[in-house]
Design a protein around this motif. Sequence first.
Motif, mmCIF file in Angstrom:
data_model
loop_
_atom_site.group_PDB
_atom_site.id
_atom_site.type_symbol
_atom_site.label_atom_id
_atom_site.label_comp_id
_atom_site.label_asym_id
_atom_site.label_seq_id
_atom_site.Cartn_x
_atom_site.Cartn_y
_atom_site.Cartn_z
ATOM 1 N N ASP A 90 -10.183 -4.388 0.547
ATOM 2 C CA ASP A 90 -9.501 -3.320 -0.180
ATOM 3 C C ASP A 90 -10.540 -2.612 -1.028
ATOM 4 O OD1 ASP A 90 -8.148 -1.720 -1.963
ATOM 5 O OD2 ASP A 90 -6.590 -3.181 -2.428
ATOM 6 N N ARG A 108 0.567 -4.531 -3.871
ATOM 7 C CA ARG A 108 -0.167 -3.629 -4.760
ATOM 8 C C ARG A 108 0.736 -2.508 -5.254
ATOM 9 N NH1 ARG A 108 -5.680 -0.560 -2.848
ATOM 10 N NH2 ARG A 108 -4.440 1.354 -2.913
ATOM 11 N N HIS A 138 -0.365 -7.014 1.452
ATOM 12 C CA HIS A 138 -1.170 -6.779 0.259
ATOM 13 C C HIS A 138 -0.864 -5.408 -0.337
ATOM 14 C CE1 HIS A 138 -4.711 -6.366 -2.330
ATOM 15 N NE2 HIS A 138 -5.003 -5.247 -1.686
ATOM 16 N N THR A 145 -9.768 -10.751 -8.499
ATOM 17 C CA THR A 145 -9.355 -9.338 -8.490
ATOM 18 C C THR A 145 -10.385 -8.396 -9.076
ATOM 19 O OG1 THR A 145 -8.301 -9.431 -10.684
ATOM 20 C CG2 THR A 145 -6.967 -10.117 -8.776
#
Length: 318
Positions: A152, A175, A171, A304
């Motif tokens: 990503d 998100r 995902h 993250t």
Amino acid sequence: MHRVVVLALEGVYPFELSIPVRIFGTATGPGGEALYEVSTCSLDGRPVTTSADFTITVAHGSEALGRADTLVLPPFTCGPGEERDWLSDELAQALRLLPAGARIVSICTASYVLAAAGLLDGRPATTHWNEADHFQRAFPQIQVDANVLFVDDGQVLTAAGVAAGVDLCLHLVRRDHGSDIANRVARLCVVPPWREGGQAQYIERPVPRPSTAGTAPTRAWALGQLHRPLALAELAEHARMSVRTFCRRFRDEVGMPPGQWLAQQRVEHARRLLETTDLPVDQVAAHAGFGTAVSLRQHLSATTGVSPTAYRQAFRTG
């Protein structure tokens, strides 16, 4: 409503073509309202030959790209030895119809299209592990990582082969709308709710014998104990195995050591608490078993790239 456009090119792989509509089309809000509008198109609106023994009919031509908030490119007969097919003039022209800021997603070897269009220059990306070496040689300006399920990089996202496309679409739902909705989509589609993008694409390990006692009951039990320390010996005792046997069985079934898996589950639990509650960060850390906010910050940042506070703010303003 967020508009997802799936572009089917000649020789498209049917399974991957179906992933976006299955995942995004299943996502609904608290009142049952659809959260995504999914459209499938071809370059000219005509039927498309697949890589299998059938042809598909689509309802739209490339003009649909002009309305896309997210474009998904499933793989097609494109890759090593077929350089001429990576980016035709017609395809390049269609990509120019995308609105500024549209999100672009490739699944498997569709990454060749994004690379040939210059959309991955200087970016990290992935593709199917079997083509990664060729992909890197063909596009040395791209930071290729063949050891992850997906990458990503904000506006541009790439997934590895087949089921990694499911992981990437989930995902994106997460998100966009958080863990609860993404987990519900996963349950309805009967797929794992979460596999971190950095997980290895494939793991060479034998399949456990069906008669062998497994670690699944202990993993399920551990998920209810995340608020406290869990020693390896305690996990093994719950499974009624020696520590050595438990570690071997665990790795065979899950593909990683128990400690690494447990840390991932703690991070996942912390993320959900940050998304769905107003608990102070130190209480989130305690509920997830990290003990201190500093420990949570270290683990979350490693996963993250942001702090707990930044993660919460980004989720609630995203």
